[in-house]
Structures are given as structure tokens and as C-alpha cells.
Design a protein around this motif. Structure first.
Motif, short mmCIF file in Angstrom:
data_model
loop_
_atom_site.label_atom_id
_atom_site.label_comp_id
_atom_site.label_asym_id
_atom_site.label_seq_id
_atom_site.Cartn_x
_atom_site.Cartn_y
_atom_site.Cartn_z
N ASN A 190 0.85 -1.18 0.00
CA ASN A 190 0.00 0.00 0.00
C ASN A 190 0.88 1.23 0.00
O ASN A 190 2.09 1.15 0.17
N ALA A 231 -15.58 -0.60 1.48
CA ALA A 231 -14.35 -0.67 0.69
C ALA A 231 -14.39 -1.88 -0.24
O ALA A 231 -14.89 -2.95 0.13
N ASN A 242 -0.79 -0.50 8.09
CA ASN A 242 -2.23 -0.39 8.34
C ASN A 242 -2.74 0.79 7.53
O ASN A 242 -2.54 1.94 7.87
N SER A 243 -3.41 0.50 6.41
CA SER A 243 -3.81 1.55 5.47
C SER A 243 -4.83 2.50 6.06
O SER A 243 -5.08 3.57 5.50
N ASP A 244 -5.46 2.16 7.19
CA ASP A 244 -6.44 3.05 7.79
C ASP A 244 -5.80 4.10 8.70
O ASP A 244 -6.45 5.04 9.13
N GLY A 290 -8.61 1.09 -2.81
CA GLY A 290 -8.27 2.47 -2.50
C GLY A 290 -9.10 3.49 -3.24
O GLY A 290 -10.12 3.19 -3.89
N ASP A 348 -13.67 -5.60 0.06
CA ASP A 348 -12.27 -5.64 0.48
C ASP A 348 -12.17 -6.28 1.86
O ASP A 348 -12.53 -5.65 2.87
N LYS A 353 -12.53 -0.16 6.36
CA LYS A 353 -13.48 0.87 5.95
C LYS A 353 -14.76 0.25 5.41
O LYS A 353 -14.72 -0.68 4.61
N GLN A 410 -4.07 0.57 -2.67
CA GLN A 410 -3.47 -0.66 -2.16
C GLN A 410 -3.45 -1.73 -3.25
O GLN A 410 -4.35 -1.78 -4.08
N GLU A 437 -3.33 8.58 5.56
CA GLU A 437 -3.69 8.82 4.17
C GLU A 437 -2.95 10.07 3.71
O GLU A 437 -2.84 11.05 4.44
N SER A 471 -9.61 -4.31 4.46
CA SER A 471 -9.79 -2.93 4.88
C SER A 471 -10.81 -2.85 6.01
O SER A 471 -11.78 -3.60 6.05
#
Length: 614
Positions: free
Chosen positions: A31, A425, A36-38, A396, A417, A422, A373, A41, A420
Motif C-alpha cells: 500500500n 471498501a 495499516n492503510s487506515d 483504495g 475488500d 473501511k 493498495q 492517508e 480494509s
């Protein structure tokens, strides 16, 4: 509000992208932020495309926005025209939620049309005037466009439609009476910006719905790598129906730079295009794969003439050594190799050429675009170990909303997803195979199915096969890409006709041209008694024979006539050299022998060099 970046902010965001990408590598996962993509940003101008343009028009009203063969439009002038068009469309009863067809060639009118449509709160739908009537009709019906923008000389090429036709030239006297202030449609960056139709395996093209936010996020990543601004001159080479045009058109207009449209007279002529890039002092460009080697040659022949600072390449595999050579020939040039399907807003990954990089045979596709990602998964949707091949999934900000009016295909291609946190997602399943290399970059391996990239366009071989089988003489059809000439790909159709039925290459080609764009019409047709099969009953594509004079369908109707004069013999030799086919007779057609427009430019170059004529 718009994000105005200081140099410090730009450098800080670059460090996030660089170190975050490395930190984000875990098994088959990359990513653009952290593991941790959360948690993090990367910020970007989270506004609509036209709002960012209006910001530039307010701050740089006298700067040239669009240039084309002597015609110039400043940001102030273009903003006024697009506002008038937006108000005009509103008075016709169209607005947010509508799709507006754009049936215009590559010209400043296209830019006026796009921005006017966006300011009205609608999404634009590119419709190429070169497309066959059947394909255009499907696009118009699928998008249900209440209005189609065109020019008076193109109007007669439109299929019959219930949509209202607005000619941006002959109708402009009415459009110019509208108000000139910015139009507020109330739409936000999550709203749709455009619908681009791509090839479909069912035999019908499908519309991919992309939003403003994905475009703005992508362009912000490019700005972080090599900023553009007032004074930069950027070229537009691609067709509007190819999603790279989104990058080419908006990257300068979002930053106060000049968009210069490549004239058709030089577009497919590599030497002429290189000279044009120098003459126009182009600082940012996209070049298709088949012209990259020509740029290398031109730079060696004309050292110091190029003003390029940013060059985007991609779509097909390009040797990294070639790009590295170009990079070293032009000081301060930033070469970016991009990868991504239309469903991921032009590019999902980017790779920057650097003399410090380890050279790979084919240029890697890099790492994810910011706020995107990449997952490499096996058939069980589990991440594969680093270094192992897996199917590439994209998540993403840039993931499209789905396919227009195709909930079945949307559900199949866009899945929830599972990685994720979110809500809502999704991941887009590309069908591409890739692996993560030891340095953290992604290596593209190939397709997991029979979808290909051909001349820059995504092509479903199944769509071509479906159209071939509509011919009453054809029982079976298999299409593949043949690279019998190194670096030159050709579409080859293998056909089995019904007993007692025959069809010439010319008849088949003319039939396909009624429903398929030129780039999807095979250049070679091979007649077979049967299609080879594997032991489990599937088509054995590896056993299909190479085309030759014994199996290739010809136009028919003429005997071989040997070239007689010195000029005829020289032209025949040029045909033979480019097509790798002999003998060439006086009545042979370049295109019926497997040639296409890109190969034709090589013949044109030989003619110019030998006969000193254009």
C-alpha cells in the motif's frame, strides 16, 4: 479548500510515499502508506476536477490553457466558455446524474465540452467519430445521453438518436448568450466524472464509471514526483477513448500549465512527432510503447533539444535499459512507468526510472499510487508470499464505481475488500498476474485470462471472437496476439468455416469494421479444418499454427504480378521488410497482408528517406 503545498510539505509527502511503500510490503500486499492503510492517508485536493480548474483560472487568467495549431485559449477565456456551456446544458434540462456524449475529435472543443459537462454536474462519455455505427449506438443507448455534444461536420456521422444534438460550433451563437459566472451543480468529488467504454468479453463494450476523487488523487501523486505549473507545456497524444487521456488533459489544467494538442499530421509519424515535441518546447508528455525507441534515437541525433521534464510511459512492457538511457540523455527528466486498468482511474501503480535502480529486463510497474493498495492473491483470495506470483487486486481511492448498467459484471469484478476496515471498501480484480520483487517493486507477469492490451487499448479477445461467429460462413473462431516480428504485435483470427461455406479476408474484415473499432479488427485471418483441442476439451492456443501462405485467407481475386520498375521493386522491398512477408506482388494490399496503421508509419519513413517525399 484547496491544498497549497510548500516545498517542505511536498518533501514530507514524498518521504511518506517512499518509506510507507516499503513498510507496507507484507506478503503479497503493498500500500502507499503504512502497514495499516487506515492509519495514514496522503492528503490531496479533495475537490471536483472543474473546481481545481476554476482555481487556476482565478489565479492565472492570462496564462494559456489550451493550444492547437495556432489557436490559443487562456484560462480566463476557457473558463468563460465552459461556464456558458454549463449554463446552456442546464437550460436544456440536464444536470447531476446525466451522462453527456462527447462526439468530437481531438481539438480545443473537446476541452470546452469536458469542462462544461463537469461544471453542469454530469459525467462525460467519449464517443470516437472513427468508431463504427453499431458500437456508437450501443454506447449512446447504454449511457442514455439526453444531449450529445458534437461539431457540425461530424453530426451526419452520428447514429439516429433521441438525444438532443448540440453543435459547439454552429450553435455557439446561442451558447455564448449564457451567463459567464462559475456554475455550481452541488456535486462533490465522489460524483462521477466520466464513463469510458472498454472491450467486453460478452461481445458488447462496457462503460467504466470513474469519479473526480480518483483523478485528483492520481494527479496529486504525479505532482509529488515531478511538479507541473505555469510555464510548463504538456502534450495530449492519446485518443479520448483511452483513459491515459484523463492524465494528459487534466494534469496541466489542474496546475496552471498549457495543454498542447498533438496534430493528427504528426501523431503517428515518430520522427515528425519528436521534431514537434522539440519545436513546441514540450516539458511533459506521454509516449506509447512503440515510440519510446524512436525517442531514444532522436535524442542521440539531436542532443540538447528536448525540454522534457516529465515523461509517462506504460501500457505494454518496455525494457528498463532503454528508459534508463533516455533518462540519462535529458537532464532533470523524470520518467514514470505507469500501470493500471480503466477500473482503477488510469494508473494504480507507478515506477520512477533512476540511475540508482537495479536494471530489470522489463521495467517494473512499481508501487501503489498514493491512497491505493495492491494485493496479490491466490485462487482462495489469500495473500501469496512475497516473490510468488498472484492475481493482482486493487483497492483504495482510485477504484471505479463499477460498470454502467451492469450490476452482474460489477459484482463479479468489484468485490468487498476483506483487508480494509473501511465500510464499503472494495477491491477490483484485474485478472493480471504479478509478483513482488526483492526491492519491493511489482513485476507484471501477464494475464490470467484472454484479455490483452493492444495498441494501448484493453481488448477482450472474446468480443472479437463473438463478432466473427456472427458471420454465417464461420462456425468457430479463435483470436490471439502474435508477435512473430519482434516488438510488433498483430491480431490473428483462426477460423473454421461451415462445410461448403467460404469467406475471404476482405469480406470478413469489412463485416467486422461495422461493429468493431479498427484496432480490434485482426490483420491476419487463418483458415483451419478444425481448432486444436487439449485432452480436457479446451482450445489449445499453443497448438495453433503460424500464419503462412498455405493457410492464410487472402482478399482473393488476383494472381501474382511481379513488380517491374525500380520504384515498384523498392516499394515491394519496403513492404517485405516491414511485414516479414515475401513475395510482394503489384496487387497486394499492405493491410490484407497483415499490416496496420502503426506498421504503415515504418513504410512511410522508408519512403521519405529513400524518395525524399512525404
Amino acid at each position: 479548500m484547496y491544498h497549497i503545498l510548500s516545498i517542505t510539505q511536498v518533501l514530507f509527502r514524498r518521504s511518506i510515499a517512499i518509506f510507507g511503500n516499503e513498510a507496507g510490503r507484507k506478503g503479497g500486499h503493498l500500500n502507499s502508506q503504512s502497514s495499516n492503510s487506515d492509519l495514514a492517508e496522503t492528503p490531496f485536493p479533495d475537490v471536483c476536477i472543474h473546481q481545481r480548474f476554476e482555481y487556476q483560472a482565478q489565479n492565472h487568467p492570462e496564462a494559456v490553457a489550451v493550444a492547437f495549431e495556432g489557436e490559443r485559449l487562456t484560462y480566463g477565456e476557457l473558463n468563460q466558455k465552459t461556464n456558458q456551456l454549463a449554463h446552456y446544458l442546464g437550460n436544456l434540462g440536464v444536470g447531476p446524474g446525466n451522462f453527456i456524449g462527447l462526439f468530437v475529435g481531438r481539438s480545443p472543443d473537446v476541452i470546452t465540452g469536458i469542462l462544461g459537462i463537469l461544471k453542469n454536474g454530469c459525467a462525460y462519455v467519449p464517443m470516437d467519430p472513427a468508431y463504427p455505427e453499431e458500437r456508437l449506438r450501443h454506447m449512446m443507448e447504454d449511457s442514455n445521453s439526453p444531449v450529445i455534444l458534437t461539431l457540425s461536420h461530424l453530426k451526419k456521422k452520428l447514429p439516429q438518436t433521441k438525444a438532443q444534438i448540440v453543435c459547439m460550433d454552429s450553435d455557439w451563437h446561442r451558447i455564448s448568450e449564457e451567463k459567464t459566472h462559475n456554475s455550481d451543480s452541488g456535486q462533490g468529488p465522489a460524483s462521477l466524472a466520466y464513463v469510458i467504454f472498454t472491450s467486453g468479453s460478452t461481445g458488447k463494450p462496457k462503460g467504466v464509471c470513474c469519479h473526480h476523487r480518483g483523478v485528483m488523487n492520481l494527479l496529486a501523486d504525479f505532482q509529488n514526483r515531478q511538479p507541473l505549473g505555469p510555464g510548463d507545456i504538456c502534450s495530449w497524444w492519446t485518443s479520448l477513448n483511452f483513459d491515459v487521456s484523463v492524465y494528459e488533459i487534466f494534469s496541466p489544467l489542474m496546475e496552471g500549465a498549457t495543454l498542447t494538442i498533438v496534430p493528427e499530421s504528426v501523431r503517428a509519424d515518430a520522427p515528425a512527432l519528436m521534431d514537434w515535441l522539440y519545436q513546441e518546447k514540450i516539458t511533459s508528455a506521454y509516449l506509447p510503447p512503440f515510440m519510446v525507441a524512436d525517442l531514444d534515437v532522436s535524442l542521440r541525433e539531436h542532443p540538447g533539444k528536448s525540454m522534457l521534464r516529465r515523461l509517462l510511459v506504460g501500457v505494454e512492457a518496455i525494457p528498463e535499459r532503454l528508459l534508463n538511457t533516455i533518462d540519462q540523455a535529458v537532464p532533470d527528466l523524470h520518467i514514470i512507468n505507469g500501470y493500471g486498468p480503466t477500473e482503477a482511474t488510469v494508473c494504480a501503480t507507478l515506477y520512477t526510472i533512476s540511475p540508482e535502480n537495479e536494471l530489470h529486463e522489463n521495467t517494473p510497474i512499481g508501487r501503489p499510487v498514493q491512497n491505493m493498495q495492491i494485493y496479490l492473491l491466490n485462487e482462495a483470495k489469500q495473500q501469496v508470499p512475497a516473490g510468488s506470483p498472484g492475481e493482482l487486486y486493487i483497492g483504495g481511492v482510485g477504484v471505479a464505481d463499477g460498470y454502467l448498467n451492469r450490476p452482474d459484471l460489477t459484482a463479479e469484478g468489484f468485490i468487498p475488500d476483506p483487508f480494509s476496515g473501511k465500510e464499503g471498501a472494495r477491491l477490483y480484480r484485474t485478472g493480471d498476474l504479478a509478483r513482488i520483487m526483492p526491492d519491493g517493486n511489482i513485476e507484471f507477469i501477464g494475464r490470467a485470462d484472454f484479455q490483452i492490451k493492444f495498441h494501448g487499448f484493453r481488448v477482450e479477445l472474446g468480443e472479437i471472437e463473438s463478432q466473427l461467429r456472427k458471420n454465417p460462413a464461420i462456425r468457430e473462431a479463435v483470436v490471439l496476439v502474435l508477435e512473430d516480428i519482434p516488438g510488433v504485435k498483430r491480431l490473428v483470427a483462426y477460423l473454421v468455416c461451415y462445410k461448403g461455406q467460404e469467406a475471404s479476408a476482405q469480406e470478413i474484415r469489412e463485416s467486422l469494421q461495422k461493429s468493431l473499432p479498427d484496432y480490434m479488427v485482426p490483420s491476419i485471418f487463418v483458415a483451419l479444418d478444425r481448432i486444436p483441442m487439449t485432452p480436457n476439451g479446451k482450445t489449445d492456443r499453443t497448438a495453433l499454427p503460424a500464419p503462412d501462405s498455405s493457410n492464410q485467407l487472402m482478399a482473393g481475386g488476383h494472381d501474382y504480378r511481379e513488380p517491374q520498375t525500380p520504384v515498384e521493386k523498392k516499394l515491394a522491398r519496403f513492404f517485405a521488410e516491414v511485414l516479414h512477408t515475401e513475395p510482394i506482388g503489384l496487387d497486394d494490399s499492405f493491410f490484407e497482408l497483415g499490416g496496420h496503421s502503426l506498421l504503415a508509419t515504418q513504410v512511410v519513413s522508408r519512403i521519405r528517406e529513400s524518395f525524399k517525399v512525404d
